[in-house]
Design a protein around this motif. Structure first.
Motif, PDB file in Angstrom:
ATOM      1  N   ASN A  19      -2.982  19.799  -6.673  1.00 34.72           N
ATOM      2  CA  ASN A  19      -2.938  20.014  -8.124  1.00 34.72           C
ATOM      3  C   ASN A  19      -2.120  18.939  -8.839  1.00 34.72           C
ATOM      4  N   GLY A  20      -2.276  17.697  -8.360  1.00 38.47           N
ATOM      5  CA  GLY A  20      -1.599  16.575  -8.992  1.00 38.47           C
ATOM      6  C   GLY A  20      -0.173  16.365  -8.532  1.00 38.47           C
ATOM      7  N   GLN A  21       0.361  17.216  -7.652  1.00 40.75           N
ATOM      8  CA  GLN A  21       1.731  17.102  -7.174  1.00 40.75           C
ATOM      9  C   GLN A  21       1.742  16.508  -5.760  1.00 40.75           C
ATOM     10  N   ARG A  22       2.567  15.505  -5.549  1.00 44.22           N
ATOM     11  CA  ARG A  22       2.635  14.839  -4.248  1.00 44.22           C
ATOM     12  C   ARG A  22       3.128  15.795  -3.173  1.00 44.22           C
ATOM     13  N   VAL A  23       2.446  15.779  -2.007  1.00 45.09           N
ATOM     14  CA  VAL A  23       2.851  16.597  -0.872  1.00 45.09           C
ATOM     15  C   VAL A  23       3.437  15.717   0.232  1.00 45.09           C
ATOM     16  N   VAL A  24       2.643  14.803   0.771  1.00 49.86           N
ATOM     17  CA  VAL A  24       3.109  13.851   1.793  1.00 49.86           C
ATOM     18  C   VAL A  24       2.501  12.487   1.494  1.00 49.86           C
ATOM     19  N   SER A  25       3.109  11.433   2.038  1.00 42.51           N
ATOM     20  CA  SER A  25       2.668  10.073   1.714  1.00 42.51           C
ATOM     21  C   SER A  25       2.675   9.180   2.939  1.00 42.51           C
ATOM     22  N   VAL A  26       2.027   8.019   2.797  1.00 39.99           N
ATOM     23  CA  VAL A  26       2.053   6.928   3.769  1.00 39.99           C
ATOM     24  C   VAL A  26       2.211   5.637   2.980  1.00 39.99           C
ATOM     25  N   SER A  27       3.068   4.756   3.448  1.00 42.47           N
ATOM     26  CA  SER A  27       3.251   3.488   2.728  1.00 42.47           C
ATOM     27  C   SER A  27       3.498   2.344   3.701  1.00 42.47           C
ATOM     28  N   ASP A  28       3.203   1.144   3.238  1.00 44.71           N
ATOM     29  CA  ASP A  28       3.490  -0.081   3.986  1.00 44.71           C
ATOM     30  C   ASP A  28       3.655  -1.191   2.955  1.00 44.71           C
ATOM     31  N   THR A  29       4.878  -1.447   2.576  1.00 43.13           N
ATOM     32  CA  THR A  29       5.141  -2.403   1.495  1.00 43.13           C
ATOM     33  C   THR A  29       6.267  -3.357   1.873  1.00 43.13           C
ATOM     34  N   SER A  30       6.263  -4.495   1.165  1.00 49.05           N
ATOM     35  CA  SER A  30       7.335  -5.491   1.312  1.00 49.05           C
ATOM     36  C   SER A  30       7.535  -5.905   2.762  1.00 49.05           C
ATOM     37  N   ARG A  31       6.439  -6.174   3.426  1.00 53.53           N
ATOM     38  CA  ARG A  31       6.509  -6.640   4.810  1.00 53.53           C
ATOM     39  C   ARG A  31       5.827  -8.000   4.909  1.00 53.53           C
ATOM     40  N   SER A  32       6.182  -8.719   5.928  1.00 54.26           N
ATOM     41  CA  SER A  32       5.587 -10.030   6.105  1.00 54.26           C
ATOM     42  C   SER A  32       4.318  -9.978   6.951  1.00 54.26           C
ATOM     43  N   ASP A  33       4.071  -8.811   7.571  1.00 56.83           N
ATOM     44  CA  ASP A  33       2.867  -8.686   8.393  1.00 56.83           C
ATOM     45  C   ASP A  33       1.802  -7.909   7.621  1.00 56.83           C
TER      46      ASP A  33
ATOM     47  N   LEU B 126      -2.756  -1.219  -3.408  1.00 58.48           N
ATOM     48  CA  LEU B 126      -4.147  -1.322  -2.955  1.00 58.48           C
ATOM     49  C   LEU B 126      -4.245  -1.050  -1.463  1.00 58.48           C
ATOM     50  N   VAL B 127      -5.456  -0.760  -1.026  1.00 57.08           N
ATOM     51  CA  VAL B 127      -5.746  -0.549   0.389  1.00 57.08           C
ATOM     52  C   VAL B 127      -7.010  -1.329   0.729  1.00 57.08           C
TER      53      VAL B 127
ATOM     54  N   VAL C 138      -6.375  12.414  -2.300  1.00 51.17           N
ATOM     55  CA  VAL C 138      -5.469  11.352  -1.871  1.00 51.17           C
ATOM     56  C   VAL C 138      -5.349  10.360  -3.014  1.00 51.17           C
ATOM     57  N   GLU C 139      -4.130  10.078  -3.403  1.00 51.77           N
ATOM     58  CA  GLU C 139      -3.876   9.262  -4.585  1.00 51.77           C
ATOM     59  C   GLU C 139      -3.300   7.904  -4.201  1.00 51.77           C
ATOM     60  N   LEU C 140      -3.886   6.855  -4.743  1.00 54.74           N
ATOM     61  CA  LEU C 140      -3.366   5.501  -4.573  1.00 54.74           C
ATOM     62  C   LEU C 140      -2.346   5.250  -5.675  1.00 54.74           C
ATOM     63  N   ALA C 141      -1.141   4.853  -5.276  1.00 53.66           N
ATOM     64  CA  ALA C 141      -0.078   4.623  -6.256  1.00 53.66           C
ATOM     65  C   ALA C 141      -0.442   3.479  -7.197  1.00 53.66           C
TER      66      ALA C 141
ATOM     67  N   SER D 221       0.830  -1.206   0.000  1.00 57.52           N
ATOM     68  CA  SER D 221       0.000   0.000   0.000  1.00 57.52           C
ATOM     69  C   SER D 221       0.864   1.256   0.000  1.00 57.52           C
ATOM     70  N   ILE D 222       0.532   2.181  -0.885  1.00 59.34           N
ATOM     71  CA  ILE D 222       1.151   3.512  -0.904  1.00 59.34           C
ATOM     72  C   ILE D 222       0.075   4.524  -1.296  1.00 59.34           C
ATOM     73  N   VAL D 223      -0.136   5.523  -0.453  1.00 58.96           N
ATOM     74  CA  VAL D 223      -1.077   6.595  -0.779  1.00 58.96           C
ATOM     75  C   VAL D 223      -0.394   7.936  -0.516  1.00 58.96           C
ATOM     76  N   SER D 224      -0.786   8.950  -1.281  1.00 57.51           N
ATOM     77  CA  SER D 224      -0.158  10.272  -1.167  1.00 57.51           C
ATOM     78  C   SER D 224      -1.207  11.373  -1.214  1.00 57.51           C
ATOM     79  N   LEU D 225      -1.006  12.400  -0.402  1.00 52.89           N
ATOM     80  CA  LEU D 225      -1.828  13.611  -0.490  1.00 52.89           C
ATOM     81  C   LEU D 225      -1.250  14.477  -1.599  1.00 52.89           C
ATOM     82  N   THR D 226      -2.083  14.872  -2.528  1.00 52.41           N
ATOM     83  CA  THR D 226      -1.600  15.640  -3.669  1.00 52.41           C
ATOM     84  C   THR D 226      -2.294  16.991  -3.766  1.00 52.41           C
TER      85      THR D 226
END
Length: 214
Positions: A153-167, A195-196, A188-191, A146-151
């Motif tokens: 005008n289409g430009q990324r400002v800040v993000s949250v991610s949780d990837t490549s983990r076993s949990d 998925l979320v 909020v944009e989903l990369a 999962s990766i999501v970003s606050l954008t």
């Protein structure tokens, strides 16, 4: 005071008339009293004028303050919204081949109707400083993705991610304050290829409001 002056003038006039009838020189005895009374009346009028000037100044100040207060309470639009991703049911959102705005469909509040749940996009109604916050709950697959970003005008400002983990069942959030011009968009944009997950617990949320105009 005016009555006293009038009585003195009448008295002097009567005495003068009697002196004329008697062939005597008109009396001057009341001249000093009249002068003193007129002087006192003039001073009193001057004091009243000063007080009226002060009252007018205070009224002008009060009117100015009321005008400023009205501009603050009536001139500033009320802008605030908060929504969660899933309106009913549960499951993943995504993956998509391209980065895609998340559509937060369950609206808790939408003052000003500037957030569109059909597109997931907030449009600024006025120039100002805005606050935004969003949360993300990752997918429930074996490996989080999962990766999501606050954008803005289409430009990324800040993000949250949780990837490549076993949990899984991880959650994160982020927030930012930044200026917007009228017509600017925020979502909020989903990369791409991410998925979320969400359900009726409302893990994924998107919130924003106007702090003050500029």
């Amino acid at each position: 005071m005016q009555t006293v002056v009038l009585l003195l003038l009448i008295s002097c006039a009567v005495n003068g008339a009697q002196d004329n009838l008697n062939g005597a020189k008109p009396a001057q005895c009341c001249d000093g009293s009249v002068s003193m009374a007129v002087g006192a009346l003039t001073e009193k009028v001057a004091n009243l004028m000063d007080k009226m000037t002060q009252v007018e100044a205070k009224l002008d100040q009060t009117e100015t303050e009321l005008t400023q207060l009205k501009s603050i309470t009536l001139g500033t639009p009320k802008v605030a919204f908060s929504a969660s991703l899933t309106e009913t049911g549960s499951g993943n959102t995504g993956p998509f081949n391209i980065a895609t705005p998340l559509k937060y469909k369950k609206v808790f509040s939408n003052f000003g109707s500037n957030y569109n749940p059909a597109t997931g996009i907030f449009t600024a109604p006025t120039k100002g400083m805005y606050f935004f916050r969003f949360s993300m709950f990752n997918n429930l697959e074996e490996h989080s993705n999962s990766i999501v970003s606050l954008t803005k005008n289409g430009q990324r400002v800040v993000s949250v991610s949780d990837t490549s983990r076993s949990d899984n069942r991880d959650m994160g959030s982020n927030a930012a304050v930044f200026p917007l011009e009228a017509g600017d968009t925020v979502y909020v944009e989903l990369a791409a290829n991410r998925l979320v997950y969400d359900d009726t617990m409302n893990y994924n949320t998107f919130t924003g409001f106007l702090l003050f105009t500029l």
